[in-house]
Scaffold this motif. Structure first.
Motif, PDB file in Angstrom:
ATOM      1  N   ILE A   1       0.844  -1.208   0.000  1.00 29.10           N
ATOM      2  CA  ILE A   1       0.000   0.000   0.000  1.00 29.10           C
ATOM      3  C   ILE A   1       0.879   1.258   0.000  1.00 29.10           C
ATOM      4  CG2 ILE A   1      -1.624   1.354   1.410  1.00 29.10           C
ATOM      5  CD1 ILE A   1      -2.866  -1.351   2.250  1.00 29.10           C
ATOM      6  N   SER A   2       1.957   1.216   0.780  1.00 32.20           N
ATOM      7  CA  SER A   2       2.874   2.357   0.840  1.00 32.20           C
ATOM      8  C   SER A   2       3.478   2.649  -0.526  1.00 32.20           C
ATOM      9  CB  SER A   2       3.990   2.086   1.853  1.00 32.20           C
ATOM     10  OG  SER A   2       3.443   1.907   3.150  1.00 32.20           O
TER      11      SER A   2
ATOM     12  N   GLU B   1       1.898   7.607  -6.305  1.00 35.23           N
ATOM     13  CA  GLU B   1       0.950   8.709  -6.550  1.00 35.23           C
ATOM     14  C   GLU B   1       1.472  10.053  -6.032  1.00 35.23           C
ATOM     15  OE1 GLU B   1      -1.765   8.383  -8.417  1.00 35.23           O
ATOM     16  OE2 GLU B   1      -1.114   6.306  -8.687  1.00 35.23           O
ATOM     17  N   GLY B   2       2.702  10.065  -5.516  1.00 40.29           N
ATOM     18  CA  GLY B   2       3.306  11.336  -5.117  1.00 40.29           C
ATOM     19  C   GLY B   2       3.447  11.570  -3.622  1.00 40.29           C
ATOM     20  N   VAL B   3       2.985  10.615  -2.788  1.00 42.61           N
ATOM     21  CA  VAL B   3       3.149  10.763  -1.330  1.00 42.61           C
ATOM     22  C   VAL B   3       4.632  10.679  -0.979  1.00 42.61           C
ATOM     23  CG1 VAL B   3       2.716   9.609   0.893  1.00 42.61           C
ATOM     24  CG2 VAL B   3       0.844   9.953  -0.719  1.00 42.61           C
ATOM     25  N   LYS B   4       5.106  11.609  -0.137  1.00 45.15           N
ATOM     26  CA  LYS B   4       6.536  11.647   0.200  1.00 45.15           C
ATOM     27  C   LYS B   4       6.818  11.345   1.678  1.00 45.15           C
ATOM     28  CE  LYS B   4       8.232  14.708  -3.435  1.00 45.15           C
ATOM     29  NZ  LYS B   4       7.048  14.675  -4.308  1.00 45.15           N
ATOM     30  N   LYS B   5       5.744  11.275   2.481  1.00 43.00           N
ATOM     31  CA  LYS B   5       5.932  11.053   3.913  1.00 43.00           C
ATOM     32  C   LYS B   5       4.903  10.040   4.399  1.00 43.00           C
ATOM     33  CE  LYS B   5       5.867  13.485   8.351  1.00 43.00           C
ATOM     34  NZ  LYS B   5       5.857  14.786   9.017  1.00 43.00           N
ATOM     35  N   ILE B   6       5.356   9.053   5.168  1.00 40.11           N
ATOM     36  CA  ILE B   6       4.435   8.062   5.749  1.00 40.11           C
ATOM     37  C   ILE B   6       4.630   8.039   7.258  1.00 40.11           C
ATOM     38  CG2 ILE B   6       3.964   5.581   5.958  1.00 40.11           C
ATOM     39  CD1 ILE B   6       4.352   5.371   2.936  1.00 40.11           C
ATOM     40  N   ARG B   7       3.498   8.121   7.959  1.00 42.24           N
ATOM     41  CA  ARG B   7       3.517   8.081   9.417  1.00 42.24           C
ATOM     42  C   ARG B   7       2.847   6.800   9.899  1.00 42.24           C
ATOM     43  NH1 ARG B   7       4.209  11.390  13.285  1.00 42.24           N
ATOM     44  NH2 ARG B   7       4.376  13.191  11.910  1.00 42.24           N
ATOM     45  N   LEU B   8       3.526   6.070  10.765  1.00 41.12           N
ATOM     46  CA  LEU B   8       2.972   4.856  11.358  1.00 41.12           C
ATOM     47  C   LEU B   8       2.333   5.227  12.694  1.00 41.12           C
ATOM     48  CD1 LEU B   8       6.141   2.713  10.593  1.00 41.12           C
ATOM     49  CD2 LEU B   8       3.984   2.664   9.314  1.00 41.12           C
ATOM     50  N   THR B   9       1.000   5.076  12.772  1.00 43.44           N
ATOM     51  CA  THR B   9       0.311   5.466  14.014  1.00 43.44           C
ATOM     52  C   THR B   9      -0.446   4.240  14.548  1.00 43.44           C
ATOM     53  OG1 THR B   9      -1.739   6.255  12.994  1.00 43.44           O
ATOM     54  CG2 THR B   9       0.093   7.807  13.087  1.00 43.44           C
ATOM     55  N   GLY B  10      -1.616   4.424  15.082  1.00 38.66           N
ATOM     56  CA  GLY B  10      -2.353   3.296  15.650  1.00 38.66           C
ATOM     57  C   GLY B  10      -3.729   3.741  16.057  1.00 38.66           C
ATOM     58  N   GLY B  11      -4.224   3.253  17.158  1.00 34.31           N
ATOM     59  CA  GLY B  11      -3.597   2.469  18.232  1.00 34.31           C
ATOM     60  C   GLY B  11      -2.165   2.872  18.548  1.00 34.31           C
ATOM     61  N   GLU B  12      -1.378   1.835  18.865  1.00 34.49           N
ATOM     62  CA  GLU B  12       0.011   2.051  19.262  1.00 34.49           C
ATOM     63  C   GLU B  12       0.920   1.203  18.377  1.00 34.49           C
ATOM     64  OE1 GLU B  12       3.462   3.011  20.508  1.00 34.49           O
ATOM     65  OE2 GLU B  12       1.680   4.127  21.124  1.00 34.49           O
ATOM     66  N   PRO B  13       1.687   1.844  17.474  1.00 34.07           N
ATOM     67  CA  PRO B  13       2.480   1.073  16.511  1.00 34.07           C
ATOM     68  C   PRO B  13       3.577   0.226  17.139  1.00 34.07           C
ATOM     69  CG  PRO B  13       3.056   3.401  16.397  1.00 34.07           C
ATOM     70  CD  PRO B  13       1.861   3.294  17.292  1.00 34.07           C
ATOM     71  N   THR B  14       4.078   0.635  18.314  1.00 33.64           N
ATOM     72  CA  THR B  14       5.224  -0.091  18.885  1.00 33.64           C
ATOM     73  C   THR B  14       4.839  -1.459  19.440  1.00 33.64           C
ATOM     74  OG1 THR B  14       4.967   1.002  21.035  1.00 33.64           O
ATOM     75  CG2 THR B  14       6.460   2.039  19.449  1.00 33.64           C
ATOM     76  N   ILE B  15       3.541  -1.789  19.493  1.00 31.32           N
ATOM     77  CA  ILE B  15       3.184  -3.142  19.956  1.00 31.32           C
ATOM     78  C   ILE B  15       3.369  -4.168  18.833  1.00 31.32           C
ATOM     79  CG2 ILE B  15       1.603  -2.345  21.772  1.00 31.32           C
ATOM     80  CD1 ILE B  15      -0.725  -3.170  19.970  1.00 31.32           C
ATOM     81  N   ARG B  16       3.573  -3.693  17.601  1.00 32.10           N
ATOM     82  CA  ARG B  16       3.821  -4.631  16.493  1.00 32.10           C
ATOM     83  C   ARG B  16       5.247  -5.144  16.563  1.00 32.10           C
ATOM     84  NH1 ARG B  16       0.214  -4.418  11.376  1.00 32.10           N
ATOM     85  NH2 ARG B  16       1.851  -5.830  10.659  1.00 32.10           N
ATOM     86  N   LYS B  17       5.389  -6.464  16.558  1.00 30.48           N
ATOM     87  CA  LYS B  17       6.729  -7.075  16.634  1.00 30.48           C
ATOM     88  C   LYS B  17       7.542  -6.781  15.365  1.00 30.48           C
ATOM     89  CE  LYS B  17       5.841 -10.216  20.249  1.00 30.48           C
ATOM     90  NZ  LYS B  17       4.789  -9.429  20.840  1.00 30.48           N
ATOM     91  N   ASP B  18       6.838  -6.466  14.257  1.00 29.30           N
ATOM     92  CA  ASP B  18       7.532  -6.268  12.982  1.00 29.30           C
ATOM     93  C   ASP B  18       7.802  -4.791  12.670  1.00 29.30           C
ATOM     94  OD1 ASP B  18       4.882  -5.579  12.663  1.00 29.30           O
ATOM     95  OD2 ASP B  18       4.582  -6.634  10.773  1.00 29.30           O
ATOM     96  N   LEU B  19       7.713  -3.914  13.669  1.00 26.23           N
ATOM     97  CA  LEU B  19       7.824  -2.480  13.385  1.00 26.23           C
ATOM     98  C   LEU B  19       9.195  -2.105  12.806  1.00 26.23           C
ATOM     99  CD1 LEU B  19       6.475   0.277  13.376  1.00 26.23           C
ATOM    100  CD2 LEU B  19       7.241   0.613  15.728  1.00 26.23           C
ATOM    101  N   VAL B  20      10.259  -2.692  13.351  1.00 21.89           N
ATOM    102  CA  VAL B  20      11.605  -2.394  12.831  1.00 21.89           C
ATOM    103  C   VAL B  20      11.698  -2.810  11.359  1.00 21.89           C
ATOM    104  CG1 VAL B  20      14.064  -2.999  12.984  1.00 21.89           C
ATOM    105  CG2 VAL B  20      12.770  -2.493  15.066  1.00 21.89           C
TER     106      VAL B  20
END
Length: 217
Positions: A23-24, A30-49
């Motif tokens: 998706i990113s 389409e021209g998006v230059k910045k992506i922000r990972l939010t939530g909920g709480e993104p740091t609970i995802r084991k795959d965040l790194v």
């Protein structure tokens, strides 16, 4: 956090790592230059790194950031940094430990502050999001401004806004102009900074302070 907690989505409803990257890539095409990972709480995802690292491999994507409650930053921020994290926002509505527990229904205030300080040490200029509410934390506005004296943070005061579920009442809202007035009483030299055309906040600063203030209205 509501007293009864929140209903968590089943894992099968969550995007996989590969889906997030796909998706990113489509957005960046389409021209998006910045992506922000939010939530909920993104740091609970084991795959965040892994997610951060794979996002940074996408050509023409200029900025990858997260919005977090800050609770695990002291443990994980170095890994996020190595993966290429460009910037971070930390949600913090009070500088009083007891009030923090009341808002979040958990302990951890000291860990959040330590996470913010670690981010500064690592060279980030963390944005701290603070939703201002009348008779709840509006008495701390000047404390947050004082906090920018020695910390290179960007405190973002956010006007309390209506959405389904936050039991919104207009009498809880503290307007941008009211906040400005309160700050000017204690810090007469508080001044506006120039803003870029697409900035989400109005930037201000007390001359000589390491950090600054933003207002999201």
């Amino acid at each position: 956090m509501p007293a009864e907690g929140v209903q968590l989505s089943p894992k099968s409803n969550l995007l996989t790592t590969d889906e997030i990257i796909l998706i990113s890539k489509l957005f960046v095409q389409e021209g998006v230059k910045k992506i922000r990972l939010t939530g909920g709480e993104p740091t609970i995802r084991k795959d965040l790194v892994e997610i951060i690292s794979k996002l940074k491999e996408i050509p023409k994507l200029e900025n990858v950031s997260i919005t977090t409650n800050g609770l695990v930053l002291t443990r994980n921020l170095v890994s996020f940094m190595r993966a290429g994290l460009d910037s971070l926002n930390i949600s913090l509505d009070t500088l009083k430990p007891k009030k923090y527990e009341e808002i979040t229904r958990r302990k951890g205030f000291e860990r959040v502050i330590a996470g913010i300080d670690l981010a500064i040490q690592l060279g980030y200029k963390p944005k701290v999001n603070c939703v201002v509410m009348k008779n709840f934390n509006d008495d701390e506005i000047c404390d947050f401004v004082e906090w920018t004296k020695d910390r290179a943070v960007d405190i973002r005061f956010i006007e309390y806004m209506p959405f389904s579920g936050n039991k919104w009442h207009t009498e809880k809202m503290v307007s941008f102009h009211d906040m400005l007035e309160k700050i000017h009483e204690k810090f007469p030299t508080f001044e506006a900074l120039p803003n870029a055309p697409n900035d989400t906040s109005k930037a201000y600063k007390v001359p000589g302070h390491a950090g600054q203030i933003g207002f999201i209205t």
